[in-house]
Structure formats: structure tokens, C-alpha cells
Design an enzyme around this catalytic site. Structure first.
Site, short mmCIF file in Angstrom:
data_model
loop_
_atom_site.label_atom_id
_atom_site.label_comp_id
_atom_site.label_asym_id
_atom_site.label_seq_id
_atom_site.Cartn_x
_atom_site.Cartn_y
_atom_site.Cartn_z
N ASN A 157 0.88 -1.18 0.00
CA ASN A 157 0.00 0.00 0.00
C ASN A 157 0.91 1.22 0.00
OD1 ASN A 157 -1.77 2.07 0.55
ND2 ASN A 157 -2.30 1.38 2.62
N LYS A 169 0.25 4.26 -0.32
CA LYS A 169 -0.39 5.46 0.26
C LYS A 169 -0.13 6.68 -0.64
CE LYS A 169 -0.02 3.34 4.76
NZ LYS A 169 0.03 3.47 6.19
N HIS A 219 -9.45 0.84 5.23
CA HIS A 219 -8.16 1.08 5.89
C HIS A 219 -8.38 2.00 7.09
CE1 HIS A 219 -4.07 2.36 6.66
NE2 HIS A 219 -3.68 1.29 5.99
N GLU A 221 -6.76 4.37 8.26
CA GLU A 221 -6.55 5.81 8.02
C GLU A 221 -7.80 6.44 7.42
OE1 GLU A 221 -2.88 5.54 5.80
OE2 GLU A 221 -1.84 4.91 7.63
N GLU A 245 -5.27 -5.42 10.69
CA GLU A 245 -4.29 -4.36 10.87
C GLU A 245 -4.52 -3.66 12.21
OE1 GLU A 245 -2.40 -3.05 7.02
OE2 GLU A 245 -4.17 -1.80 7.25
N GLY A 293 2.55 1.95 10.87
CA GLY A 293 3.48 3.07 10.72
C GLY A 293 4.18 3.45 12.02
N SER A 305 3.58 -2.53 10.33
CA SER A 305 5.05 -2.53 10.48
C SER A 305 5.67 -3.88 10.14
CB SER A 305 5.45 -2.08 11.89
OG SER A 305 5.00 -0.76 12.11
#
Ligand code: PEP
Length: 252
Positions: free
Chosen positions: A9, A11, A95, A97, A167, A173, A212
């Protein structure tokens, strides 16, 4: 036997030149063995050029988001049919985010999942808990709610052509990874929840881990019984880092 899927991904990173260099490096270095598949999810603007560079490879193309609407007056949105047109096979939905920063509820995520499948795309449904939720002991409850929104809207059979990505939000991250056993517990829970509806389907479902994942922790994570690959953010932005995870999948 489930095949591993290693998905990058990207991003909102890179330029046209960066995207082309990255995908070329991945195509050149991808281990040519059976049992795993690679997928790259560039920003929308680079999908067409990346699609061109993937021609003739076994690496799939995906997008990072999709509109829940089919077409029409939705300024700035991208329809599933457009992603299909440009050569996508997959699309990430839900996701964390987007759930956190764009206010996507589980109902919106379910609508996106349906829109993706209606256009012939395979949705990668992301689920996961925040640190606060984990510490409160509500990890499974949070994941059940995220899964159930899609189960109610789409039905269990829709998971025949879908991927789930676990996730944990606290691992995205941050450099903190769920340990293999900790991730396996949640993966097993997800498979079990779907197996309660249709065991043979749940057995075939790919469940990816994201948070990660890197070349050094991938072998441990991928050795777990219910972890079928990874959804990779930071480590998908350098060909060698991504290929180190691909190599772990190829050898697992
Ligand atoms: C992600 O954003 O899906 C992700 C897993 O990111 P990272 O690998 O950087 O934690």
C-alpha cells in the site's frame, strides 16, 4: 492450501518517476516461485502507468480506495468500474486511516466492499483495533463489529471473492508489530467468526497481517497457521524492502 498474498500500500507517496522505478524494481526482483503472489497499490494517478509496467508479470494491481457509488455527481471520487478499466484486480476498503481521517463508518466500508465486487474487483477488507481498544480488552468485539457490518450487507458468500487484512491500528506506521502469536490469535478469531457461517469458505479465505511488517519480522508472522500474507505500508516503498518480505513469503 492457501496462497500467500503480499500487498504493498504505497499510500500518498512518490512521483510518477518514483512509482515507475519502484514497480520496475519489484518486477525485476520478484522471486519466480509458486505459492505466493505480489500486489501493488499505487496512488490513483499512477495506476495506468504502473499497469503498463506490470504487463507480462504475475504481479497484481490494486487501488487504495473506491467510491461506494456506481457513477454520477460525486466530485473527486473514483468508481469501481474505473479501477477495473485501468487494470485493477483488487481494492483496499476500510483502511484505518480512512476510517479515522475520512470518517468512513463500517456501513460505508460495507457499501464500498459491495461496489468493488459488483465491478469484479476483489476487496481487501481492513479490520483492526486501536491501542485503547486493545487495552480495554475489546479487540475481538471491535473486529466482530467491523466484520459483521460487511456480513450483514453482503452475506457470507461474498467472502468467496474477498481478502481480509487484520491491521492493529497501534502497529501501523509505528514500528510496533504484533508478535506472531498475538497476531495469530486475532487471525484465528476472524477465521472462526466466518467459519461459524461457512467453514469451507473460511478455510480458503486469505487473511493478511498489516502493521510494520518488514523483512526481519515477516518470516515469524508468515509461519503462523492463519496468517496468509501481509499488507505492507512503509516497507513497500523501497523495492528491496518489499522484496525481502516477498522472499519470506516465497520461502514459507
Ligand atoms: C498499512 O498502512 O496498511 C500498513 C500496514 O502500514 P505499515 O506497514 O507502514 O505499518
Amino acid at each position: 492450501m492457501r496462497e500467500f498474498l503480499v500487498a504493498g500500500n504505497w499510500k500518498m507517496n512518490g512521483s510518477a518517476a518514483d512509482s515507475e522505478a519502484l514497480v520496475s524494481g519489484i518486477v525485476e526482483g520478484a522471486p519466480a516461485v509458486a505459492g505466493y503472489r505480489l500486489l501493488v497499490c499505487p496512488p490513483f494517478t499512477y495506476l495506468a502507468s504502473v499497469a503498463g509496467l506490470l504487463t507480462g508479470s504475475n504481479i497484481a494491481l490494486g487501488a487504495q480506495n473506491v467510491s461506494q457509488f456506481e457513477s454520477g455527481a460525486h466530485t473527486g471520487e473514483i468508481a469501481a468500474s474505473m479501477l477495473k478499466d485501468v487494470g485493477c484486480e483488487y481494492v483496499i476498503v476500510g483502511h484505518s486511516e480512512r476510517r479515522a481521517m475520512s470518517g468512513e463508518s463500517s456501513d460505508i466500508v460495507a457499501a464500498k466492499f459491495l461496489a468493488a465486487q459488483a465491478a469484479g474487483l476483489i476487496p481487501i477488507l481492513c479490520v483492526g483495533e486501536t491501542l485503547q481498544e486493545r487495552e480495554a480488552g475489546t479487540t475481538e468485539k471491535v473486529i466482530d463489529e467491523q466484520l459483521d457490518a460487511v456480513l450483514v450487507a453482503a452475506g457470507i458468500d461474498a467472502f468467496e471473492s474477498a481478502v481480509v487484512a487484520y491491521e492493529p491500528v497501534w502497529a501501523i506506521g509505528t514500528g510496533k508489530t504484533a508478535g506472531p502469536a498475538q497476531a495469530q490469535d486475532v487471525h484465528q478469531h476472524i477465521r472462526g467468526r466466518l467459519a461459524a457461517h461457512k467453514p469451507e469458505l473460511a478455510e480458503k479465505l486469505q487473511i493478511l497481517y498489516g502493521g510494520s511488517m518488514k523483512g526481519d519480522n515477516a518470516p515469524g508472522l508468515l509461519s503462523m497457521a492463519d496468517i496468509d500474507g501481509g499488507l505492507i505500508g512503509g516497507a513497500s516503498l523501497k523495492a528491496n524492502d518489499f522484496l525481502a518480505i516477498a522472499a519470506a513469503a516465497a520461502q514459507s
